[in-house]
Design a protein around this motif. Sequence first.
Motif, PDB file in Angstrom:
ATOM      1  N   ARG A   1      52.781  30.338  11.478  1.00  0.00           N
ATOM      2  CA  ARG A   1      52.082  31.445  12.140  1.00  0.00           C
ATOM      3  C   ARG A   1      50.658  30.959  12.319  1.00  0.00           C
ATOM      4  O   ARG A   1      49.985  30.648  11.330  1.00  0.00           O
ATOM      5  N   LEU A   2      50.219  30.813  13.537  1.00  0.00           N
ATOM      6  CA  LEU A   2      48.878  30.307  13.809  1.00  0.00           C
ATOM      7  C   LEU A   2      48.065  31.404  14.473  1.00  0.00           C
ATOM      8  O   LEU A   2      48.554  32.083  15.375  1.00  0.00           O
ATOM      9  N   THR A   3      46.844  31.562  14.007  1.00  0.00           N
ATOM     10  CA  THR A   3      46.018  32.640  14.540  1.00  0.00           C
ATOM     11  C   THR A   3      45.545  32.313  15.943  1.00  0.00           C
ATOM     12  O   THR A   3      44.997  31.239  16.188  1.00  0.00           O
ATOM     13  N   LEU A   4      45.749  33.242  16.860  1.00  0.00           N
ATOM     14  CA  LEU A   4      45.312  33.047  18.236  1.00  0.00           C
ATOM     15  C   LEU A   4      43.923  33.644  18.438  1.00  0.00           C
ATOM     16  O   LEU A   4      43.087  33.094  19.149  1.00  0.00           O
ATOM     17  N   GLN A   5      43.667  34.749  17.785  1.00  0.00           N
ATOM     18  CA  GLN A   5      42.411  35.481  17.994  1.00  0.00           C
ATOM     19  C   GLN A   5      42.102  36.257  16.718  1.00  0.00           C
ATOM     20  O   GLN A   5      42.974  36.926  16.173  1.00  0.00           O
ATOM     21  N   ASP A   6      40.879  36.131  16.236  1.00  0.00           N
ATOM     22  CA  ASP A   6      40.499  36.901  15.048  1.00  0.00           C
ATOM     23  C   ASP A   6      39.060  37.394  15.169  1.00  0.00           C
ATOM     24  O   ASP A   6      38.494  37.402  16.270  1.00  0.00           O
TER      25      ASP A   6
ATOM     26  N   ALA B   1      40.910  42.974  18.543  1.00  0.00           N
ATOM     27  CA  ALA B   1      42.333  42.786  18.267  1.00  0.00           C
ATOM     28  C   ALA B   1      42.575  41.419  17.638  1.00  0.00           C
ATOM     29  O   ALA B   1      41.891  40.451  17.976  1.00  0.00           O
ATOM     30  N   HIS B   2      43.504  41.382  16.718  1.00  0.00           N
ATOM     31  CA  HIS B   2      43.959  40.128  16.121  1.00  0.00           C
ATOM     32  C   HIS B   2      45.296  39.741  16.742  1.00  0.00           C
ATOM     33  O   HIS B   2      46.136  40.599  16.977  1.00  0.00           O
ATOM     34  N   GLU B   3      45.493  38.458  16.951  1.00  0.00           N
ATOM     35  CA  GLU B   3      46.776  37.999  17.500  1.00  0.00           C
ATOM     36  C   GLU B   3      47.150  36.656  16.892  1.00  0.00           C
ATOM     37  O   GLU B   3      46.303  35.954  16.355  1.00  0.00           O
ATOM     38  N   ASP B   4      48.413  36.309  16.982  1.00  0.00           N
ATOM     39  CA  ASP B   4      48.814  34.992  16.509  1.00  0.00           C
ATOM     40  C   ASP B   4      49.923  34.390  17.367  1.00  0.00           C
ATOM     41  O   ASP B   4      50.434  35.023  18.292  1.00  0.00           O
ATOM     42  N   VAL B   5      50.229  33.153  17.038  1.00  0.00           N
ATOM     43  CA  VAL B   5      51.255  32.381  17.743  1.00  0.00           C
ATOM     44  C   VAL B   5      52.269  31.931  16.707  1.00  0.00           C
ATOM     45  O   VAL B   5      51.910  31.614  15.569  1.00  0.00           O
TER      46      VAL B   5
ATOM     47  N   MET C   1      55.624  30.613  20.791  1.00  0.00           N
ATOM     48  CA  MET C   1      55.188  31.743  21.613  1.00  0.00           C
ATOM     49  C   MET C   1      54.198  32.623  20.867  1.00  0.00           C
ATOM     50  O   MET C   1      54.187  32.677  19.643  1.00  0.00           O
ATOM     51  N   ALA C   2      53.370  33.302  21.637  1.00  0.00           N
ATOM     52  CA  ALA C   2      52.444  34.260  21.052  1.00  0.00           C
ATOM     53  C   ALA C   2      53.218  35.505  20.605  1.00  0.00           C
ATOM     54  O   ALA C   2      54.206  35.899  21.222  1.00  0.00           O
ATOM     55  N   ALA C   3      52.745  36.092  19.522  1.00  0.00           N
ATOM     56  CA  ALA C   3      53.416  37.261  18.961  1.00  0.00           C
ATOM     57  C   ALA C   3      53.436  38.438  19.922  1.00  0.00           C
ATOM     58  O   ALA C   3      54.340  39.270  19.888  1.00  0.00           O
ATOM     59  N   HIS C   4      52.438  38.517  20.799  1.00  0.00           N
ATOM     60  CA  HIS C   4      52.329  39.660  21.702  1.00  0.00           C
ATOM     61  C   HIS C   4      52.765  39.330  23.121  1.00  0.00           C
ATOM     62  O   HIS C   4      52.374  40.000  24.072  1.00  0.00           O
TER      63      HIS C   4
ATOM     64  N   HIS D   1      46.868  44.749  14.058  1.00  0.00           N
ATOM     65  CA  HIS D   1      46.568  44.203  15.388  1.00  0.00           C
ATOM     66  C   HIS D   1      45.190  44.651  15.910  1.00  0.00           C
ATOM     67  O   HIS D   1      44.355  43.827  16.251  1.00  0.00           O
ATOM     68  N   VAL D   2      44.963  45.958  15.973  1.00  0.00           N
ATOM     69  CA  VAL D   2      43.715  46.461  16.573  1.00  0.00           C
ATOM     70  C   VAL D   2      42.832  47.124  15.518  1.00  0.00           C
ATOM     71  O   VAL D   2      43.340  47.726  14.561  1.00  0.00           O
ATOM     72  N   TYR D   3      41.518  46.983  15.713  1.00  0.00           N
ATOM     73  CA  TYR D   3      40.574  47.674  14.831  1.00  0.00           C
ATOM     74  C   TYR D   3      39.512  48.383  15.659  1.00  0.00           C
ATOM     75  O   TYR D   3      39.232  47.995  16.807  1.00  0.00           O
TER      76      TYR D   3
ATOM     77  N   THR E   1      50.386  39.491  13.131  1.00  0.00           N
ATOM     78  CA  THR E   1      49.752  40.623  13.788  1.00  0.00           C
ATOM     79  C   THR E   1      50.689  41.382  14.713  1.00  0.00           C
ATOM     80  O   THR E   1      50.294  42.388  15.299  1.00  0.00           O
TER      81      THR E   1
ATOM     82  N   ALA F   1      38.209  31.478  16.816  1.00  0.00           N
ATOM     83  CA  ALA F   1      39.657  31.272  16.774  1.00  0.00           C
ATOM     84  C   ALA F   1      40.225  31.054  18.176  1.00  0.00           C
ATOM     85  O   ALA F   1      40.920  30.066  18.426  1.00  0.00           O
ATOM     86  N   LEU F   2      39.947  31.965  19.067  1.00  0.00           N
ATOM     87  CA  LEU F   2      40.483  31.831  20.422  1.00  0.00           C
ATOM     88  C   LEU F   2      39.645  30.873  21.254  1.00  0.00           C
ATOM     89  O   LEU F   2      40.166  30.021  21.965  1.00  0.00           O
TER      90      LEU F   2
END
Lengths: 299, 299, 299, 299
Positions: free
Chosen positions: A61-66, A84-88, B91-94, B104-106, B289, D122-123
């Motif tokens: 699980r790799l973080t895409l956005q934090d 928003a947080h997202e991952d890959v 693939m991205a989780a979203h 996911h969101v804050y 996320t 991160a992104l």
Amino acid sequence: MGRNNWGRWGDDDERGALNLLTPDVVKAAASSITQGRVYSLGIPIQAHGVPLMDYRGTPMRLTLQDSTDDGIYEMYGCHTGTGAHEDVLVMAAHTTSHMDALVHVYGDYRHYNDVDYKTMRALGGAQKLGIEKVGGLVARGVLLDMVAYFDEGDWVPLGRNITANDLQSAAKKQGVEVRAGDAVLVRTGYLQFWWDNQAKGGPQPFEQAGIGIDAANWLAQCDVAAVASDNAAVEVIPFDNNDFLTVHKILLVNAGIYMMEFLNLVEPARDGAYEGLLTVAPLKVTGATGSPINPTFIS
Amino acid sequence: MGRNNWGRWGDDDERGALNLLTPDVVKAAASSITQGRVYSLGIPIQAHGVPLMDYRGTPMRLTLQDSTDDGIYEMYGCHTGTGAHEDVLVMAAHTTSHMDALVHVYGDYRHYNDVDYKTMRALGGAQKLGIEKVGGLVARGVLLDMVAYFDEGDWVPLGRNITANDLQSAAKKQGVEVRAGDAVLVRTGYLQFWWDNQAKGGPQPFEQAGIGIDAANWLAQCDVAAVASDNAAVEVIPFDNNDFLTVHKILLVNAGIYMMEFLNLVEPARDGAYEGLLTVAPLKVTGATGSPINPTFIS
Amino acid sequence: MGRNNWGRWGDDDERGALNLLTPDVVKAAASSITQGRVYSLGIPIQAHGVPLMDYRGTPMRLTLQDSTDDGIYEMYGCHTGTGAHEDVLVMAAHTTSHMDALVHVYGDYRHYNDVDYKTMRALGGAQKLGIEKVGGLVARGVLLDMVAYFDEGDWVPLGRNITANDLQSAAKKQGVEVRAGDAVLVRTGYLQFWWDNQAKGGPQPFEQAGIGIDAANWLAQCDVAAVASDNAAVEVIPFDNNDFLTVHKILLVNAGIYMMEFLNLVEPARDGAYEGLLTVAPLKVTGATGSPINPTFIS
Amino acid sequence: MGRNNWGRWGDDDERGALNLLTPDVVKAAASSITQGRVYSLGIPIQAHGVPLMDYRGTPMRLTLQDSTDDGIYEMYGCHTGTGAHEDVLVMAAHTTSHMDALVHVYGDYRHYNDVDYKTMRALGGAQKLGIEKVGGLVARGVLLDMVAYFDEGDWVPLGRNITANDLQSAAKKQGVEVRAGDAVLVRTGYLQFWWDNQAKGGPQPFEQAGIGIDAANWLAQCDVAAVASDNAAVEVIPFDNNDFLTVHKILLVNAGIYMMEFLNLVEPARDGAYEGLLTVAPLKVTGATGSPINPTFIS
């Protein structure tokens, strides 16, 4: 003998035993919900603490956005402090709890319904029988707790070949019956063994308890839709009759019966939840040979 | 106003509105199965022909093992012509059909239940509220077909803010009601628009129809467990009140109500299947996320 | 005719024309350093603004560890405020500037030195001729600036077939000669075209200027070690004689001459740096078909 | 004391000690080529048999296209039997032989040249000091063979803190001197230890020999451009003065001196090739914290 379903649902059929799951069968399966308890049968997807096959790599699980990306949405009218947080996800399709597509295993160079084994291509993926053909599997789930049946400890001894008679006797003892269109969940205790063994720091053996040729033939005769287990391959290892993937050939290849591995069956077994509605929804990855899953069992 | 569920199920709660789904609620939801029809709501996971957000990258199915590896299992007693195909997923989780984790969101630097937005770490992943806390969501699903309700074409015009009154009127017209614990599926026709527009070769606009603040507040007051849609964000874009992710903050952050995007609702809408059992089983990726999903709706 | 080097360096040879690069040749090549100017010929590896082939996916740099992970090294005596950033790379071997391994292309089902095309396996990778056999390529680099030679604008017109006579005339005009063991860098201006065209928002055509059969044969006769270009395939597209990958078959397959694509040759061309030492060090990925590279040219 | 180069090459400088490598320095470095022998210093990139840090995951070479895709290029005029193999690489930037970008390590929340540690996102990746700023490093390489110097076996004992005096004495013994702009290659024998230890099946210890604060300060005073080693971190572990990454802070953060790890120095050491031209060309991954490399050393 087992059962050969090639051609049974048409020469171009790509869904195999899922064809058994007609609306009437689904309605009957839904009536097996009596307690309203929901069991999530997937094991965690993580790099440690779960059985992983080396050649399949480690799931990542790799973080895409934090939070370090704070502020990138300001142009869209984003308030300070909103984000928003997202991952890959990077993982093999057959890692942790998973479902095999009909294109997964072949015998005599043929998949289910006489599909040539070269129908799978590296770049193009599966031209037929890919996991995306499943959609959603909804069936009556029957849990056969072989650990409780054999009653020899917290797991069935590694390498034990579970027979048709074993399954039938366990069903009888539990007061359930296996019907056409069922998804049969065979609990061997393998995951419990694996976790205990890991805690002790022991090497993980290749052997596992599982069904053999006899049980596979019987399940195929029963006309079930799917067979799942808490071990790595549903079938006993060393392979029955020393024939590599022999149970996969009986169930998946010949009968088009779906197989699922590494399901966590501890909680329904503990609750004596032997019947219920099983729903399994593999990711619709076009052309894929399988998918990680997190089956839902509702008792 | 909406609803704030922080602390409602304990200060350490990480499951939010899933707490509404008690065994009794699940049993009642199961009784909504009347036809036995199974709908798979996931859209395909592939590199083309589906809406993808550029920054999330392109989903890749990569072959791990194919017929060129024939013979590698001979040491395990493998018969000639027997083998297995496998692949790896990146693939991205979203991406495509997915469920948002509560992490996911804050808003105001806080997630659901007052969890700090720095609880998400790049290497460590979500220390709380990760997608693995969901297990399986089983709820009564209520489909509100806003395309049929507005009756202005094959999709609700892009950018239309769907209100509480719109949802209520559509429910009334359809003869269904929204209850506590429901998963509400809001069909906007966005995917239909996207596919039509792609076929024409047009650029894909950022605008989409979706619910706004008014509808989100009402759904939160209804105490639903989840809200899903066939668009990219459930909510209308441009964002209501020009507040980025405002509906996510009302539902996901304040109320702990789960959100799912890019679900294909065409088939149940076509069949008038407005009620049923919805099961959603996000992959149990520790610390993630969100997860790609393939929800199952049984009418 | 070109040149067939199969067997020239032994039946088991896996390095092809790299065998030409003896210590004496390397020393002579080093003597071509006269200015001490260093040119980095790789183009950026990123998701936008560089030519990408759709089927190879988009290169992704994903953050593995960032400031959100602060504190995880305290157990190792880490001072507050000390830490490390890391990332993960996901990319196709032949994306952006890259070198082809000898296992990359085959003709008549054969790679260089009569290696069967099935020597490449999905799981196992290249059993022979993989990119890891290169080590480091160190050769005299000769830049032939065909843009300056043709003098018809900022790039050679798309689709132009560059001949042996063109290369020879350009070399003569530049006052350089092509010798055995050289790495020849053919500048077509394609990257300049691509960037200009992208800035205008135009669709990127498939056509490109490049060498054809005639030039490839001559280069093989010259006994060069490598041929590189600033375009996607070294060779002209549409393919010369309408034979797909025909130049690859002459150079890579028959002669074992290495090929490199998408090199940025703008700066040495601008400086008139036509001779120098070229070093190329593909990543030693065991069994890989190629590698992204960032060649160094020292004039 | 070491050396602080912040501001030395301008407040916006992102290349650090690479600024030392002027054309004159490069020309002088090139004159160190006397034998014409080429050494490839990268270790293999593969899942086994090389030291890997668990949290960085396992490098994966995945096949993108193989012989099962035969025929897909027919539309481009492809002859039967002609085709191409390709793959995809998934790996951490700091796995196996690699170079650290200046954005890799921070101390007191600051990178080289007073860049804030939050410049890494991160992104978005590194907004400054990313590995793409390196281009190509071309310097005189000086190999200091500490294994031969200490002469206590095939490797310097694990945990030994190599001092400035050790380096100076080894240089003297070898008859070489360290000059401004050099890339210093410190051989500790760690890889030899690792391979021997793995063959014996032993657990891999965290300890390693490497330079400490004293040697790092001296190297910074020498005004070198880069320091590399055959171990995991250049520096001794346990960290000198129990200060995590202390040598990285002296070299990379304060002085802008580049660091490279896991280089295979066995062959030049065996040949007594203590001087030569070193070229290192990290992949130009925009915003990345480092890159796998395969340095070329020409004696």
